[in-house]
Design a protein around this motif. Structure first.
Motif, PDB file in Angstrom:
ATOM      1  N   ALA A 184      20.134  34.769 -28.673  1.00  0.00           N
ATOM      2  CA  ALA A 184      20.658  33.728 -29.564  1.00  0.00           C
ATOM      3  C   ALA A 184      19.975  32.402 -29.264  1.00  0.00           C
ATOM      4  N   MET A 185      19.625  31.671 -30.303  1.00  0.00           N
ATOM      5  CA  MET A 185      19.018  30.357 -30.166  1.00  0.00           C
ATOM      6  C   MET A 185      19.737  29.368 -31.064  1.00  0.00           C
ATOM      7  N   GLU A 186      19.838  28.137 -30.603  1.00  0.00           N
ATOM      8  CA  GLU A 186      20.402  27.078 -31.439  1.00  0.00           C
ATOM      9  C   GLU A 186      19.557  26.913 -32.703  1.00  0.00           C
ATOM     10  N   ASN A 187      20.209  26.455 -33.768  1.00  0.00           N
ATOM     11  CA  ASN A 187      19.524  26.296 -35.038  1.00  0.00           C
ATOM     12  C   ASN A 187      18.297  25.397 -34.920  1.00  0.00           C
ATOM     13  N   ASP A 188      18.443  24.285 -34.240  1.00  0.00           N
ATOM     14  CA  ASP A 188      17.318  23.365 -34.080  1.00  0.00           C
ATOM     15  C   ASP A 188      16.189  24.000 -33.279  1.00  0.00           C
ATOM     16  N   ALA A 189      16.544  24.845 -32.324  1.00  0.00           N
ATOM     17  CA  ALA A 189      15.525  25.497 -31.512  1.00  0.00           C
ATOM     18  C   ALA A 189      14.694  26.467 -32.344  1.00  0.00           C
ATOM     19  N   VAL A 190      15.345  27.148 -33.296  1.00  0.00           N
ATOM     20  CA  VAL A 190      14.601  28.057 -34.184  1.00  0.00           C
ATOM     21  C   VAL A 190      13.605  27.262 -35.023  1.00  0.00           C
ATOM     22  N   LYS A 191      14.033  26.123 -35.532  1.00  0.00           N
ATOM     23  CA  LYS A 191      13.135  25.287 -36.339  1.00  0.00           C
ATOM     24  C   LYS A 191      11.957  24.794 -35.505  1.00  0.00           C
ATOM     25  N   ARG A 192      12.226  24.397 -34.259  1.00  0.00           N
ATOM     26  CA  ARG A 192      11.138  23.950 -33.379  1.00  0.00           C
ATOM     27  C   ARG A 192      10.197  25.098 -33.063  1.00  0.00           C
ATOM     28  N   TYR A 193      10.742  26.300 -32.987  1.00  0.00           N
ATOM     29  CA  TYR A 193       9.909  27.470 -32.696  1.00  0.00           C
ATOM     30  C   TYR A 193       8.853  27.659 -33.782  1.00  0.00           C
ATOM     31  N   TYR A 194       9.262  27.574 -35.033  1.00  0.00           N
ATOM     32  CA  TYR A 194       8.288  27.707 -36.121  1.00  0.00           C
ATOM     33  C   TYR A 194       7.252  26.595 -36.077  1.00  0.00           C
ATOM     34  N   ALA A 195       7.688  25.387 -35.765  1.00  0.00           N
ATOM     35  CA  ALA A 195       6.760  24.245 -35.747  1.00  0.00           C
ATOM     36  C   ALA A 195       5.716  24.387 -34.648  1.00  0.00           C
ATOM     37  N   GLY A 196       6.098  24.995 -33.537  1.00  0.00           N
ATOM     38  CA  GLY A 196       5.201  25.041 -32.387  1.00  0.00           C
ATOM     39  C   GLY A 196       4.540  26.375 -32.131  1.00  0.00           C
ATOM     40  N   THR A 197       4.827  27.386 -32.970  1.00  0.00           N
ATOM     41  CA  THR A 197       4.315  28.734 -32.727  1.00  0.00           C
ATOM     42  C   THR A 197       3.702  29.294 -33.996  1.00  0.00           C
ATOM     43  N   PRO A 198       2.478  29.798 -33.938  1.00  0.00           N
ATOM     44  CA  PRO A 198       1.927  30.467 -35.125  1.00  0.00           C
ATOM     45  C   PRO A 198       2.751  31.706 -35.475  1.00  0.00           C
ATOM     46  N   VAL A 199       3.167  31.788 -36.729  1.00  0.00           N
ATOM     47  CA  VAL A 199       3.924  32.942 -37.225  1.00  0.00           C
ATOM     48  C   VAL A 199       3.301  33.377 -38.537  1.00  0.00           C
ATOM     49  N   ASP A 200       3.046  34.661 -38.667  1.00  0.00           N
ATOM     50  CA  ASP A 200       2.350  35.174 -39.850  1.00  0.00           C
ATOM     51  C   ASP A 200       3.277  35.834 -40.867  1.00  0.00           C
ATOM     52  N   VAL A 201       4.314  36.524 -40.386  1.00  0.00           N
ATOM     53  CA  VAL A 201       5.204  37.271 -41.273  1.00  0.00           C
ATOM     54  C   VAL A 201       6.623  37.196 -40.729  1.00  0.00           C
ATOM     55  N   PHE A 202       7.572  37.001 -41.640  1.00  0.00           N
ATOM     56  CA  PHE A 202       8.994  37.120 -41.298  1.00  0.00           C
ATOM     57  C   PHE A 202       9.514  38.407 -41.910  1.00  0.00           C
ATOM     58  N   ILE A 203      10.278  39.183 -41.142  1.00  0.00           N
ATOM     59  CA  ILE A 203      10.804  40.461 -41.646  1.00  0.00           C
ATOM     60  C   ILE A 203      12.327  40.469 -41.595  1.00  0.00           C
ATOM     61  N   ASN A 204      12.914  40.933 -42.696  1.00  0.00           N
ATOM     62  CA  ASN A 204      14.333  41.240 -42.780  1.00  0.00           C
ATOM     63  C   ASN A 204      14.433  42.591 -43.483  1.00  0.00           C
ATOM     64  N   VAL A 205      15.193  43.530 -42.922  1.00  0.00           N
ATOM     65  CA  VAL A 205      15.369  44.833 -43.578  1.00  0.00           C
ATOM     66  C   VAL A 205      16.845  45.199 -43.698  1.00  0.00           C
ATOM     67  N   SER A 206      17.713  44.195 -43.748  1.00  0.00           N
ATOM     68  CA  SER A 206      19.148  44.416 -43.782  1.00  0.00           C
ATOM     69  C   SER A 206      19.565  45.220 -45.017  1.00  0.00           C
ATOM     70  N   GLU A 207      20.636  45.991 -44.886  1.00  0.00           N
ATOM     71  CA  GLU A 207      21.141  46.753 -46.027  1.00  0.00           C
ATOM     72  C   GLU A 207      22.114  45.943 -46.875  1.00  0.00           C
ATOM     73  N   SER A 208      22.545  44.790 -46.389  1.00  0.00           N
ATOM     74  CA  SER A 208      23.464  43.949 -47.151  1.00  0.00           C
ATOM     75  C   SER A 208      23.270  42.501 -46.714  1.00  0.00           C
ATOM     76  N   GLU A 209      23.144  41.611 -47.687  1.00  0.00           N
ATOM     77  CA  GLU A 209      22.925  40.196 -47.392  1.00  0.00           C
ATOM     78  C   GLU A 209      23.498  39.347 -48.514  1.00  0.00           C
ATOM     79  N   GLY A 210      23.613  38.055 -48.235  1.00  0.00           N
ATOM     80  CA  GLY A 210      23.819  37.085 -49.297  1.00  0.00           C
ATOM     81  C   GLY A 210      22.441  36.578 -49.695  1.00  0.00           C
ATOM     82  N   VAL A 211      22.209  35.288 -49.446  1.00  0.00           N
ATOM     83  CA  VAL A 211      20.857  34.722 -49.533  1.00  0.00           C
ATOM     84  C   VAL A 211      20.590  34.153 -48.145  1.00  0.00           C
TER      85      VAL A 211
END
Length: 412
Positions: free
Chosen positions: A295-322
């Motif tokens: 688990a990471m704080e919300n702000d920490a996740v945002k900082r992670y994207y800013a400071g780390t190269p990321v190429d693809v985000f994956i979600n494969v959930s069977e049920s979601e909202g948005v």
């Protein structure tokens, strides 16, 4: 205007990170006097705006109070109506009978707590329930007797889709869904499901997407020969994280010339199981590494994207909202691969990522990652991912509009 914001735990942990962005807009409105009433309060609270207060009158009820509420529930018309529904719907079982009793007792206990709060502080103009669950039903009971003028509720995924509940049973919703002043869904698909499944009136439903702050610094793509895949979710069966493990195994074996890293962010009861499965399937493959950051704080996740190269985000959930997790990645310019469930198609498309079928195989996921990572349009997908959030899920626009809408409801 007195606004009571009923939450599960916010500002306490865990979860409900999405409120952290929205609450700022409530704090900006000088006419809104907002008090947060969590149902659970343990540990250290997250900061709230100076204009927002927190009251623990509904939190951490005592065992005697819970037992007394259980006793009252046995004589409640709410419980007997629910038991009659279970018989008619063919859902009568030991589990569902007990669940109906438990949820009715929670509603009664929370209504009693709300009444005590009102006796001390006066009438509530709007009870804003972040979840369409027992707290919101309690607010409706109190409204019937006086003390609350309007009751509105957001509804997301876990509090909407029956398939996500054991025995396909969503306690009490059919009894209460007709009595809200407004229910806000996150997508048109959720609105339609609410009407078709529970018989909610169209006039009482409004679509109000969540939002995220636009990332000030975009995530950069990895250098040539390197691929970084990220997933973010609570570790539950509904998230189907085992399929990501299988897809990463297949992808690594198919592209041995690429150095691959898979990062998962999020805790939950299945974290240990998924970690062990990843170790079993991936540890022997030389070109892939993986990490579970928990688990990471919300702000920490945002900082992670800013400071780390990321190429693809994956979600494969069977049920979601948005999912806000996808919004945050796309806000940072990361294209998403996700299934066409819930309201995901409002966010993810083949113009800004890859929209999978409802139940994608590991092969489907691999092909989608290949499209995002290696396709001729990969740079366009990154640009369009950010653009999608700017145009449709910007928290400044969405939350400012939502606050204005709720204030207008309370004014009438």
């Amino acid at each position: 205007m007195r606004i009571a914001l009923l939450t599960n735990a916010y500002p306490y942990h865990p979860g409900e990170q999405f409120i952290e962005d929205e609450i700022e807009y409530w704090g900006r409105d000088p006419l809104a006097h907002v008090t947060v009433l969590p149902a659970v309060a343990r540990g250290e609270a997250r900061p709230v705006p100076n204009a927002v207060s927190v009251d623990l009158c509904m939190a951490n009820g005592t065992l005697p109070a819970r037992l007394f509420a259980m006793w009252l529930a046995l004589f409640s018309g709410t419980l007997w109506r629910e038991w009659n529904y279970l018989r008619r719907a063919g859902k009568w079982s030991g589990y569902t009978v007990a669940r109906a009793l438990l949820h009715t007792s929670k509603v009664i206990a929370q209504a009693r707590s709300l009444r005590r709060y009102i006796r001390r502080h006066g009438e509530i103009d709007v009870a804003y329930c972040y979840w369409n669950d027992t707290q919101s039903y309690a607010a409706l009971l109190v409204k019937q007797a006086g003390g609350i003028r309007k009751v509105i509720s957001r509804i997301h995924g876990i509090d909407l889709h029956e398939v996500r509940k054991p025995h396909n049973y969503m306690p009490l919703k059919r009894q209460f869904i007709h009595t809200y002043d407004r229910v806000f869904t996150t997508s048109g698909a959720a609105r339609d499901y609410l009407q078709e499944t529970y018989g909610a009136a169209a006039a009482s439903i409004a679509v109000s997407p969540l939002g995220v702050p636009l990332a000030r610094v975009l995530s950069k793509p990895s250098r040539a020969g390197v691929l970084h895949v990220v997933s973010v979710s609570f570790c539950l069966p509904v998230k189907r994280l085992d399929r990501i493990v299988e897809a990463m195994q297949l992808f690594a074996l198919r592209h041995q010339e690429i150095a691959i890293t898979w990062t998962h962010i999020g805790g939950g009861p299945l974290l240990g199981d998924i970690s062990r499965l990843a170790a079993e399937r991936l540890s022997g493959i030389g070109n892939i590494s993986f990490e579970f950051l928990g688990a990471m704080e919300n702000d920490a996740v945002k900082r992670y994207y800013a400071g780390t190269p990321v190429d693809v985000f994956i979600n494969v959930s069977e049920s979601e909202g948005v999912p806000v997790s996808i919004m945050e990645a796309m806000s940072a310019g990361v294209p998403a691969v996700a299934p066409d469930v819930g309201g995901i198609s409002n966010l993810v498309s083949n113009q800004c990522g890859v929209l999978l079928g409802k139940s994608p195989s590991s092969q489907d996921i691999v092909r989608a990652v290949e499209t995002v990572a290696f396709g001729e349009e990969k740079d366009v997908l990154r640009t369009n991912a950010r653009k999608m959030v700017e145009e449709n899920f910007d928290s400044e626009r969405n939350y400012s509009g939502f606050v204005a809408t709720v204030m207008a409801i309370g004014a009438h």
